[in-house]
Design a protein around this motif. Sequence first.
Motif, PDB file in Angstrom:
ATOM      1  N   LEU A 130       0.817  -1.202   0.000  1.00  0.00           N
ATOM      2  CA  LEU A 130       0.000   0.000   0.000  1.00  0.00           C
ATOM      3  C   LEU A 130       0.860   1.266   0.000  1.00  0.00           C
ATOM      4  O   LEU A 130       0.579   2.216  -0.721  1.00  0.00           O
ATOM      5  CB  LEU A 130      -0.929   0.001   1.221  1.00  0.00           C
ATOM      6  N   TYR A 131       1.897   1.271   0.828  1.00  0.00           N
ATOM      7  CA  TYR A 131       2.786   2.436   0.896  1.00  0.00           C
ATOM      8  C   TYR A 131       4.053   2.031   1.631  1.00  0.00           C
ATOM      9  O   TYR A 131       3.995   1.601   2.789  1.00  0.00           O
ATOM     10  CB  TYR A 131       2.102   3.592   1.631  1.00  0.00           C
ATOM     11  N   ASN A 132       5.178   2.161   0.979  1.00  0.00           N
ATOM     12  CA  ASN A 132       6.455   1.790   1.582  1.00  0.00           C
ATOM     13  C   ASN A 132       7.154   3.058   2.075  1.00  0.00           C
ATOM     14  O   ASN A 132       7.884   3.717   1.328  1.00  0.00           O
ATOM     15  CB  ASN A 132       7.327   1.046   0.570  1.00  0.00           C
ATOM     16  N   ALA A 133       6.903   3.382   3.338  1.00  0.00           N
ATOM     17  CA  ALA A 133       7.430   4.628   3.896  1.00  0.00           C
ATOM     18  C   ALA A 133       8.954   4.675   3.870  1.00  0.00           C
ATOM     19  O   ALA A 133       9.541   5.765   3.754  1.00  0.00           O
ATOM     20  CB  ALA A 133       6.931   4.799   5.327  1.00  0.00           C
ATOM     21  N   SER A 134       9.601   3.515   3.959  1.00  0.00           N
ATOM     22  CA  SER A 134      11.063   3.498   3.988  1.00  0.00           C
ATOM     23  C   SER A 134      11.680   3.968   2.673  1.00  0.00           C
ATOM     24  O   SER A 134      12.850   4.338   2.631  1.00  0.00           O
ATOM     25  CB  SER A 134      11.558   2.084   4.315  1.00  0.00           C
ATOM     26  N   GLU A 135      10.905   3.950   1.604  1.00  0.00           N
ATOM     27  CA  GLU A 135      11.407   4.364   0.297  1.00  0.00           C
ATOM     28  C   GLU A 135      11.200   5.851   0.023  1.00  0.00           C
ATOM     29  O   GLU A 135      11.648   6.346  -1.005  1.00  0.00           O
ATOM     30  CB  GLU A 135      10.729   3.555  -0.811  1.00  0.00           C
TER      31      GLU A 135
END
Length: 252
Positions: A130-135
Amino acid sequence: MAPSNKVEKVDENLAKLQEKYGFVRPERGIDSYPEGTSWREGKPDYRLADLTFFQGKTKNHLVGSLEYIVENLVKKWEMEMTHLGDKKDWMTIDPREYNVSMNGGKDKNGFTAAVKGTYNWLLADVSKELYNASEHTFETSHKIFRGAFEKGFPWEVLEVFSGPPRVAFTWRHWGNFTGTYEERKGSGEVIELYGFTIATVNEELKIQKLEVYFKTDGFLEALQGKRDPNELARGKEMIGSCCPFIKSNSEN
């Protein structure tokens, strides 16, 4: 329409709504910051954001009420987290003690979270599909959601349940999905997000801790086209549908 004409139209519509409904524009105190303040992209202009707020809000809190004060404090906090590049310029937080947490998780240093970006710390624990905050950086995360909600992503206080020092309140975020999210073009549908926050403040109403609670997946699934936005309306995802037991017995 030329840019100057667009600005004039926004001002005109703001004035009409203020006169018709008695709306008051949020107080972010932008002009009170001293010369030399480190704005990320120059001093922000919230006229379009305020117009979108006026056009979609469900509450009109009385000026001076606790709800009004809390709403303005959070809006000013959001402005600082988004537009001020140096924490020494922040006025809404207690610099000696500022922590944040999400859905009962561990406390995080508020300064570190702000550098990473509000979207990134709020969405840090969602599925990477859904959403890869680390990227994402502060800049890329804001670009993504500004691109989806071109006219802004307004926020309002719904109800306040307790006053300082632990201020508990419910809130609503919403926006018209007119832009693009992950190459998916929106058609103007309203996507809503509801939640609950406890803000611990000191005697000067400076924020010391924010405890934020909301269901993270539905909002992103709606942007991706995996969920009907109507399932999020009026907080359905947060509070669930009507209890079948109560419904069946009320009909007897």
